[in-house]
Design an enzyme around this catalytic site. Structure first.
Site, PDB file in Angstrom:
ATOM      1  N   LYS A  68       0.846  -1.209   0.000  1.00 57.12           N
ATOM      2  CA  LYS A  68       0.000   0.000   0.000  1.00 57.12           C
ATOM      3  C   LYS A  68       0.873   1.247   0.000  1.00 57.12           C
ATOM      4  O   LYS A  68       0.622   2.192  -0.747  1.00 57.12           O
ATOM      5  CB  LYS A  68      -0.924   0.011   1.224  1.00 57.12           C
ATOM      6  CG  LYS A  68      -2.144  -0.859   1.022  1.00 57.12           C
ATOM      7  CD  LYS A  68      -2.887  -1.124   2.304  1.00 57.12           C
ATOM      8  CE  LYS A  68      -3.936  -2.198   2.056  1.00 57.12           C
ATOM      9  NZ  LYS A  68      -4.416  -2.865   3.238  1.00 57.12           N
ATOM     10  N   GLN A 112      -5.801  -2.189   9.149  1.00 56.64           N
ATOM     11  CA  GLN A 112      -5.601  -3.462   8.456  1.00 56.64           C
ATOM     12  C   GLN A 112      -6.293  -4.596   9.208  1.00 56.64           C
ATOM     13  O   GLN A 112      -6.117  -4.768  10.406  1.00 56.64           O
ATOM     14  CB  GLN A 112      -4.089  -3.742   8.335  1.00 56.64           C
ATOM     15  CG  GLN A 112      -3.731  -4.974   7.546  1.00 56.64           C
ATOM     16  CD  GLN A 112      -4.065  -4.880   6.061  1.00 56.64           C
ATOM     17  OE1 GLN A 112      -4.042  -3.799   5.469  1.00 56.64           O
ATOM     18  NE2 GLN A 112      -4.381  -6.011   5.462  1.00 56.64           N
ATOM     19  N   ASP A 135     -12.447   2.246   3.300  1.00 52.67           N
ATOM     20  CA  ASP A 135     -12.946   0.867   3.193  1.00 52.67           C
ATOM     21  C   ASP A 135     -14.476   0.818   3.177  1.00 52.67           C
ATOM     22  O   ASP A 135     -15.053  -0.250   2.961  1.00 52.67           O
ATOM     23  CB  ASP A 135     -12.509   0.066   4.429  1.00 52.67           C
ATOM     24  CG  ASP A 135     -11.142  -0.573   4.263  1.00 52.67           C
ATOM     25  OD1 ASP A 135     -10.823  -1.003   3.138  1.00 52.67           O
ATOM     26  OD2 ASP A 135     -10.407  -0.647   5.264  1.00 52.67           O
TER      27      ASP A 135
HETATM   28  N1  GUN Z   1      -7.319  -6.948   4.904  1.00 48.76           N
HETATM   29  C1  GUN Z   1      -7.412  -7.571   3.688  1.00 48.76           C
HETATM   30  N2  GUN Z   1      -8.066  -6.787   2.797  1.00 48.76           N
HETATM   31  C2  GUN Z   1      -8.385  -5.650   3.454  1.00 48.76           C
HETATM   32  C3  GUN Z   1      -9.074  -4.449   3.056  1.00 48.76           C
HETATM   33  O1  GUN Z   1      -9.532  -4.277   1.912  1.00 48.76           O
HETATM   34  N3  GUN Z   1      -9.217  -3.500   4.035  1.00 48.76           N
HETATM   35  C4  GUN Z   1      -8.756  -3.683   5.307  1.00 48.76           C
HETATM   36  N4  GUN Z   1      -8.965  -2.698   6.180  1.00 48.76           N
HETATM   37  N5  GUN Z   1      -8.108  -4.779   5.698  1.00 48.76           N
HETATM   38  C5  GUN Z   1      -7.939  -5.750   4.772  1.00 48.76           C
END
Ligand code: GUN
Length: 298
Positions: A68, A112, A135
């Site tokens: 990221k 996460q 998200d």
């Molecule tokens: N863990 C795996 N995929 C994601 C996501 O799209 N958002 C978040 N916050 N955690 C994740």
């Protein structure tokens, strides 16, 4: 009179499967995001900022977080990493989120997932300011999505819609089945397909006779979280199959990445499918960048 005998060769119509490459979609979209980010900087003096909070040392999450940060860098978005020990208390984590809510340089806060077991995921997520929730996991943003007026939509399902759009796969009027009902993929996926005018069925682990539904659908999105769960016989001929699964499995003595679908069985049967890796996976981060940009532009 001579008899005319016409021989028609037996026509065998093979279904040629299109491989829906997320990587290709990512390349096309990232260039556009970088341009838009630059425009926002030039026109309004705003540099979008994404804070990523990682609690604990889950190896897969560490890789995601690293990716990221790299992706943000590539398109000119500021990224702020907060790595906390696995035993962090709910109070300390909430305190950090509130600080980030008040930080003007931060436009998106991503906690996460999964979080360590002692933390209540929903309680933590609800501390995020909905205006900084890329998200779309806060109650306000989930509500806006279901109302049909999303501020932003969850990243992985948005990535699936971007793939369908890129490959010009018609959604309106189609019968779509989503397998999996998580807040992060299944539910928002059903909602986005509905917003695109599909007729949507949402299946889950308690669905009786899953194949009855998947084998009738024109579009199937599989987010069941079970390695290699569905194969050719579960799909209608000519269907479009989107595999959201990502697993590390021991296959023929080697560790390999695979999805929820037995991709190798689909050739000559379905019309299009996403591979694992290289399908939906690369889309999630790209949509996260787009959502962060959107939140910074409001
Ligand atoms: N863990 C795996 N995929 C994601 C996501 O799209 N958002 C978040 N916050 N955690 C994740």
């Amino acid at each position: 009179m001579a008899k005319i005998v016409t021989h028609f060769p037996r026509l065998i119509i093979l279904q040629v499967m299109r491989i829906l490459s997320g990587k290709e979609v990512v390349q096309a979209r990232r260039k556009k995001i970088a341009e838009k980010v630059q425009q926002l900087k030039n026109n309004k003096g705003i540099t979008p900022g994404l804070a990523v909070v990682l609690v604990g040392e889950d190896p897969a999450s560490q890789v995601y977080v690293r990716n990221k940060a790299k992706a943000c860098d590539e398109v000119g978005i500021n990224s702020f990493e907060h790595k906390l020990p696995a035993e962090t208390s709910a109070d300390d984590l909430k305190k950090l989120i509130i600080e980030l809510n008040n930080n003007k340089e931060v436009h998106g806060i991503l906690v996460q997932l999964p979080l360590p077991k002692h933390l209540n995921t929903d309680e933590i997520l609800q501390c995020i300011d909905p205006k900084k929730d890329p998200d779309a996991l806060t109650t306000e943003n989930m509500g806006l999505c279901w109302k049909g007026t999303p501020r932003v939509s969850a990243c992985t399902p948005s990535g699936v819609m971007a793939i369908l759009d890129y490959y010009k796969i018609e959604v309106a009027g189609k019968e779509a089945v989503v397998v999996g009902r998580s807040n992060i993929v299944g539910k928002p996926m059903a909602q986005l397909l509905l917003m695109a005018d599909a007729t949507v069925t949402l299946c889950h682990s308690k669905t009786k006779n899953l194949r009855k539904y998947t084998s009738q659908a024109e579009i199937v999105v599989v987010a069941a979280g079970r390695p290699l769960m569905l194969g050719k016989e579960d799909f209608k001929k000519g269907a479009v199959v989107i595999d959201v699964g990502m697993h590390r499995e021991l296959i023929d003595g080697k560790t390999k990445l695979c999805g929820d679908v037995r991709f190798d069985e689909l050739h000559d049967w379905v019309s299009a499918a996403t591979p694992v890796p290289g399908g939906v996976g690369p889309m999630t981060i790209t949509m996260l960048l787009e959502n962060t940009f959107k939140l910074a532009s409001f």
